[in-house]
Design a protein around this motif. Structure first.
Motif, PDB file in Angstrom:
ATOM      1  N   UNK A 385     -14.336   3.738  -6.190  1.00  0.00           N
ATOM      2  CA  UNK A 385     -14.064   2.347  -6.549  1.00  0.00           C
ATOM      3  C   UNK A 385     -14.462   2.043  -7.988  1.00  0.00           C
ATOM      4  N   UNK A 386     -15.549   2.638  -8.438  1.00  0.00           N
ATOM      5  CA  UNK A 386     -16.061   2.350  -9.772  1.00  0.00           C
ATOM      6  C   UNK A 386     -15.083   2.748 -10.869  1.00  0.00           C
ATOM      7  N   UNK A 387     -14.175   3.702 -10.563  1.00  0.00           N
ATOM      8  CA  UNK A 387     -13.237   4.171 -11.584  1.00  0.00           C
ATOM      9  C   UNK A 387     -11.859   3.522 -11.502  1.00  0.00           C
ATOM     10  N   UNK A 388     -11.665   2.582 -10.578  1.00  0.00           N
ATOM     11  CA  UNK A 388     -10.408   1.833 -10.530  1.00  0.00           C
ATOM     12  C   UNK A 388     -10.463   0.728 -11.587  1.00  0.00           C
ATOM     13  N   UNK A 389      -9.428   0.613 -12.384  1.00  0.00           N
ATOM     14  CA  UNK A 389      -9.402  -0.374 -13.468  1.00  0.00           C
ATOM     15  C   UNK A 389      -8.638  -1.620 -13.028  1.00  0.00           C
ATOM     16  N   UNK A 390      -9.355  -2.739 -12.897  1.00  0.00           N
ATOM     17  CA  UNK A 390      -8.753  -4.031 -12.496  1.00  0.00           C
ATOM     18  C   UNK A 390      -7.839  -3.878 -11.284  1.00  0.00           C
ATOM     19  N   UNK A 391      -8.349  -3.325 -10.196  1.00  0.00           N
ATOM     20  CA  UNK A 391      -7.487  -3.086  -9.032  1.00  0.00           C
ATOM     21  C   UNK A 391      -7.126  -4.372  -8.295  1.00  0.00           C
ATOM     22  N   UNK A 392      -6.024  -4.294  -7.574  1.00  0.00           N
ATOM     23  CA  UNK A 392      -5.613  -5.387  -6.698  1.00  0.00           C
ATOM     24  C   UNK A 392      -6.398  -5.301  -5.395  1.00  0.00           C
ATOM     25  N   UNK A 393      -6.889  -6.442  -4.937  1.00  0.00           N
ATOM     26  CA  UNK A 393      -7.618  -6.501  -3.670  1.00  0.00           C
ATOM     27  C   UNK A 393      -6.745  -7.173  -2.618  1.00  0.00           C
ATOM     28  N   UNK A 401      -1.901  -0.279  -1.504  1.00  0.00           N
ATOM     29  CA  UNK A 401      -0.897  -0.114  -2.547  1.00  0.00           C
ATOM     30  C   UNK A 401      -1.536   0.395  -3.837  1.00  0.00           C
ATOM     31  N   UNK A 402      -2.744  -0.077  -4.129  1.00  0.00           N
ATOM     32  CA  UNK A 402      -3.460   0.362  -5.329  1.00  0.00           C
ATOM     33  C   UNK A 402      -3.835   1.837  -5.225  1.00  0.00           C
ATOM     34  N   UNK A 403      -4.203   2.281  -4.043  1.00  0.00           N
ATOM     35  CA  UNK A 403      -4.513   3.700  -3.844  1.00  0.00           C
ATOM     36  C   UNK A 403      -3.259   4.551  -4.046  1.00  0.00           C
ATOM     37  N   UNK A 404      -2.121   4.083  -3.533  1.00  0.00           N
ATOM     38  CA  UNK A 404      -0.857   4.797  -3.743  1.00  0.00           C
ATOM     39  C   UNK A 404      -0.540   4.898  -5.231  1.00  0.00           C
ATOM     40  N   UNK A 467       3.710   0.581   4.211  1.00  0.00           N
ATOM     41  CA  UNK A 467       4.481   0.348   2.984  1.00  0.00           C
ATOM     42  C   UNK A 467       3.986   1.222   1.837  1.00  0.00           C
ATOM     43  N   UNK A 468       2.682   1.447   1.768  1.00  0.00           N
ATOM     44  CA  UNK A 468       2.136   2.295   0.707  1.00  0.00           C
ATOM     45  C   UNK A 468       2.601   3.738   0.874  1.00  0.00           C
TER      46      UNK A 468
END
Length: 667
Positions: A385-393, A401-404, A467-468
């Motif tokens: 999580x710490x390395x995701x940049x401005x992710x959608x929650x 979808x953000x993981x995809x 959907x992802x």
């Protein structure tokens, strides 16, 4: 004067007698009250607690003896009676309350090794933080405060230092003896009617009582060496396995990728399951169009998960290592307890084949000790999580979808083939939080309002997960870069207390897991898995398969060479497709509670291989020339994500400093 001295001596003796009387009285009464209180809390029902007491007086007495030992130990340390009563009550009642919530949520009681789940315990807070649950917590804390206040107003009733030392040492010795099952302690427990039920811990705690069952589990924290394990045995097993691995492919000449190494993407979707399997409910639309289509078009089936409602890392452990949780203590967490050295895994296998092995998980890296375990498993990188940049929650967690998107980004930006092990979080429970603005899929059925809302929230989450998956399929179909995707859930979702949605719909007949039929046990642990590839692969439908066999099975489907131990997994899976601690499925799909005699030798060899790798001296690697069995840690582990520090705080600080210096920063 003599009369006065005599009266003082008499008064002093009377005070000593009173003190002794109250201390003895407390030693008799306090443990009895604590046992009854603990059982009432754990069972959540006064009638059940009374029935257990009346039907099992000897077991009640055994629990009281154990509680007395804990009380005496705390008394020796505290040096005063009421503080010792307060601390013992707080300890035992808290333990019972935790066990109550765990049984309600995931069907497992409180184990000795749960004590070491420090930060992970935060995960359960949202599940229990409601008004009705805060009442018993408040009552326990209130009683503790009252006892502490009274201790300042009433006599200390302390023990002399020498007495405290003797009592404390005796209590420690007795607790230790019962914990490790010393011969004399074992005889005492046997005479009191103790009967350990290792394979069904909810029944174990229900029959024996929480203190006794907890104490009997202490010895299980140490995994016992299998009978006969030594170097000569492993040398013999190595001889049997040599030459076996190279022929364990789908076809001797199968090469569906024409010499090109495909991307291999495993996606473990949080609590992913098919709610349309619930009877007596209907859905306004299909929540899983992609998964249902793949179930008809590609290799798919059901995985028999060792978990229900939680314990995601244990499923990861089975898939990545090929080991089985069935050989480990119930409720244990290998990521926390056992994996502290370099371990053969799919990550190391692919890394050795020239792949880049990466784990992606949209939650904190420290959770379940992943940031350390993934290193020992041979991953080159771990994006948390710490390395995701401005992710959608979506709700409280990063969206599927953000993981995809992250998986697509990593594959597209890497020149060599990738093995990605992705874990999602969006659909993590609880599901009574109305996390979405609306739930487009409406559910009809004979459900309470709360159960319907819970199920609709969960269903929206799995629709997003579906959907992802479609997004990933569309992308790799367009790029035409050879890719294989394996998509599955880690466990069934916890849909309310006491399996509420499952019982209301009739999916199971009782909320008491110890009373489930073998068919019910199987379906409460069966999660769907589907595969997709932009290259034609053999198609097969698997009614059931253990998570621990999934890696070997997929390597075979892709025509890849199987390491020796995974080749054995593949061979065993054809004889026994799936196994839990208390459920075995044979090749004819017969269900039994224990390993049939015909499979006993095969399963025992599986146990020996696992013990040698995890706890033993790795004798197998000594007698086999196998890079898989001699793994190494990636020299540049997580270098790409630790340039600015290992924690989110460090990343933010470094970013701020770089921006201040006028640098362009990218994560």
């Amino acid at each position: 004067m003599r009369s006065l001295k005599k009266r003082k001596r008499t008064g002093s003796k009377l005070n000593q007698l009173r003190s002794t009387f109250f201390i003895i009285f407390a030693c008799l009464v306090v443990p009895v009250c604590l046992v009854f209180g603990a059982e009432f809390i754990q069972r959540g029902n006064l009638q059940e607690a009374m029935a257990w007491l009346l039907q099992n007086p000897m077991l009640f007495a055994m629990n009281a003896i154990l509680d007395l030992l804990i009380f005496l130990l705390i008394y020796a340390l505290a040096g005063a009676l009421l503080p010792a009563v307060a601390l013992t009550m707080l300890l035992l009642c808290t333990m019972s309350l935790i066990s109550y919530f765990k049984l309600k949520l995931i069907g497992e009681p409180f184990f000795p090794w749960d004590i070491f789940l420090n930060k992970e315990s935060i995960d359960i807070v949202p599940l229990v933080a409601n008004r009705s649950n805060l009442l018993p917590i408040g009552v326990i804390f209130g009683m503790f405060v009252v006892l502490v206040v009274l201790s300042f107003r009433l006599p200390r009733l302390g023990l002399r230092l020498k007495t405290r030392a003797i009592v404390g040492l005796l209590a420690i010795y007795a607790v230790y003896a019962f914990g490790v099952n010393a011969p004399w302690a074992s005889r005492v427990m046997d005479r009191m009617g103790a009967n350990e039920i290792v394979w069904n811990q909810s029944e174990n705690y229900g029959n024996n009582g929480i203190s006794l069952a907890f104490m009997m589990n202490v010895k299980n924290a140490i995994v016992q060496k299998p009978a006969g394990y030594d170097e000569s045995m492993m040398e013999g097993i190595a001889g049997k396995l040599k030459g076996q691995a190279n022929i364990q492919t789908a076809s001797a000449n199968l090469d569906p990728f024409n010499g090109v190494q495909p991307n291999v993407i495993f996606i473990m979707s949080e609590a992913f399951w098919d709610p349309t399997l619930l009877p007596n409910v209907t859905f306004s639309e299909d929540p899983l169009p992609t998964v249902h289509r793949l179930q008809q078009e590609s290799t798919s089936g059901y995985l028999l998960s060792p978990q229900f409602g939680g314990g995601t890392s244990n499923v990861e452990y089975e898939v990545l290592t090929g080991h089985s949780m069935s050989f480990l203590p119930a409720g244990s967490v290998p990521y926390q307890q056992y994996l502290s050295k370099v371990t053969p895994s799919l990550a190391g296998y692919f890394q050795e084949k020239g792949y880049k092995s990466m784990a992606i998980h949209s939650y904190e890296g420290w959770f379940w000790n992943r940031e350390n375990v993934y290193k020992e498993m041979g991953f080159e990188s771990f994006k948390s999580k710490e390395q995701f940049s401005n992710p959608q929650y979506k709700g409280a967690f990063i969206s599927d979808d953000e993981v995809a998107n992250s998986i697509i980004e990593q594959v597209d930006n890497t020149d060599i083939p990738m093995f990605i092990y992705g874990v999602t979080m969006q659909n993590h429970g609880p599901y009574d939080d109305n996390r979405y603005e609306s739930n487009p899929i409406q559910i009809e059925g004979d459900l309470t309002v709360e159960a319907r809302n819970t199920l609709e929230t969960y269903t929206q989450g799995i629709q997003d997960a579906d959907a992802s998956l479609q997004k990933l399929m569309d992308h790799f179909a367009e790029t035409e870069e050879p890719t294989v995707i394996v998509f599955y859930g880690d466990h069934l979702p916890m849909l309310g207390y006491d399996y509420d949605v499952y019982t209301q719909t009739g999916f199971i007949q009782t909320a008491k897991s110890g009373q489930w039929s073998l068919d019910e046990l199987k379906q409460m642990h069966s999660v769907p898995f589907v595969t997709w590839s932009n290259v034609d692969l053999p198609q097969e439908q698997l009614p059931v398969l253990s998570n621990s066999f999934l890696g070997a099975y997929m390597l075979k489907q892709m025509g890849m060479e199987l390491p020796e131990t995974l080749a054995y997994n593949e061979e065993l899976s054809r004889k026994m497709p799936a196994m839990l601690r208390n459920l075995v499925v044979d090749a004819d799909l017969n269900l039994t509670t224990a390993v049939p005699d015909a499979l006993a030798a095969d399963v025992e060899q599986y146990r020996q291989l696992q013990y040698d790798s995890l706890f033993g001296k790795q004798y197998l690697a000594k007698y086999m020339d196998s890079k898989y069995l001699q793994p190494t840690v990636a020299a540049n582990y997580n270098q790409e994500f630790t340039e600015f520090g290992s924690s989110a705080d460090n990343v933010e600080e470094d970013l701020a400093e770089s921006v201040k210096a006028g640098k362009e920063i990218s994560q």
